[in-house]
Motif scaffolding. Structure first.
Motif, PDB file in Angstrom:
ATOM      1  N   THR A  36       0.826  -1.199   0.000  1.00 40.56           N
ATOM      2  CA  THR A  36       0.000   0.000   0.000  1.00 40.56           C
ATOM      3  C   THR A  36       0.868   1.260   0.000  1.00 40.56           C
ATOM      4  O   THR A  36       0.549   2.236  -0.676  1.00 40.56           O
ATOM      5  N   VAL A  37       1.974   1.219   0.716  1.00 42.40           N
ATOM      6  CA  VAL A  37       2.889   2.362   0.739  1.00 42.40           C
ATOM      7  C   VAL A  37       3.488   2.583  -0.648  1.00 42.40           C
ATOM      8  O   VAL A  37       3.602   3.725  -1.116  1.00 42.40           O
ATOM      9  N   VAL A  38       3.846   1.502  -1.329  1.00 46.24           N
ATOM     10  CA  VAL A  38       4.395   1.614  -2.683  1.00 46.24           C
ATOM     11  C   VAL A  38       3.351   2.191  -3.634  1.00 46.24           C
ATOM     12  O   VAL A  38       3.664   3.063  -4.454  1.00 46.24           O
ATOM     13  N   PHE A  39       2.125   1.727  -3.526  1.00 43.37           N
ATOM     14  CA  PHE A  39       1.054   2.288  -4.358  1.00 43.37           C
ATOM     15  C   PHE A  39       0.813   3.766  -4.029  1.00 43.37           C
ATOM     16  O   PHE A  39       0.507   4.554  -4.919  1.00 43.37           O
ATOM     17  N   ALA A  40       0.944   4.145  -2.762  1.00 42.05           N
ATOM     18  CA  ALA A  40       0.767   5.552  -2.377  1.00 42.05           C
ATOM     19  C   ALA A  40       1.862   6.419  -2.987  1.00 42.05           C
ATOM     20  O   ALA A  40       1.583   7.510  -3.501  1.00 42.05           O
ATOM     21  N   VAL A  41       3.093   5.946  -2.940  1.00 37.68           N
ATOM     22  CA  VAL A  41       4.204   6.695  -3.534  1.00 37.68           C
ATOM     23  C   VAL A  41       4.025   6.791  -5.045  1.00 37.68           C
ATOM     24  O   VAL A  41       4.260   7.850  -5.648  1.00 37.68           O
ATOM     25  N   LEU A  42       3.593   5.696  -5.657  1.00 35.42           N
ATOM     26  CA  LEU A  42       3.339   5.698  -7.103  1.00 35.42           C
ATOM     27  C   LEU A  42       2.227   6.681  -7.457  1.00 35.42           C
ATOM     28  O   LEU A  42       2.324   7.407  -8.451  1.00 35.42           O
ATOM     29  N   THR A  43       1.184   6.727  -6.644  1.00 35.68           N
ATOM     30  CA  THR A  43       0.090   7.663  -6.870  1.00 35.68           C
ATOM     31  C   THR A  43       0.557   9.107  -6.733  1.00 35.68           C
ATOM     32  O   THR A  43       0.238   9.959  -7.577  1.00 35.68           O
TER      33      THR A  43
END
Length: 79
Positions: A36-43
């Motif tokens: 989820t943190v990786v997806f947040a950074v990607l977003t």
């Protein structure tokens, strides 16, 4: 109408499924929230690119940012 449905599937449907699937598959691990943190950074990176890079007439960066956001939200709700 068929093309519109396919567009929505690729822009929203598949990223939602990917976010759900990745989070569900990695739920057995201790640090599954890193997905989820990786997806947040990607977003965040996607929306920064949309706002910073001048791409007049191209919707590519906007669509990629929406896809990243959909994957992040589905991963966040799954967690």
């Amino acid at each position: 109408m068929k093309q519109i449905i396919i567009n929505y599937l690729f822009i929203l449907g598949l990223p939602i499924i990917v976010g759900l699937a990745v989070r569900i598959l990695l739920r057995r691990f201790n640090k599954a929230y890193f997905v989820t943190v990786v997806f947040a950074v990607l977003t965040l990176a996607g929306w920064v690119v949309v706002n910073v890079i001048p791409s007049h007439g191209s919707e590519l960066y906007g669509i990629l940012a929406v896809q990243a956001t959909a994957a992040f939200v589905s991963s966040l709700l799954t967690g």
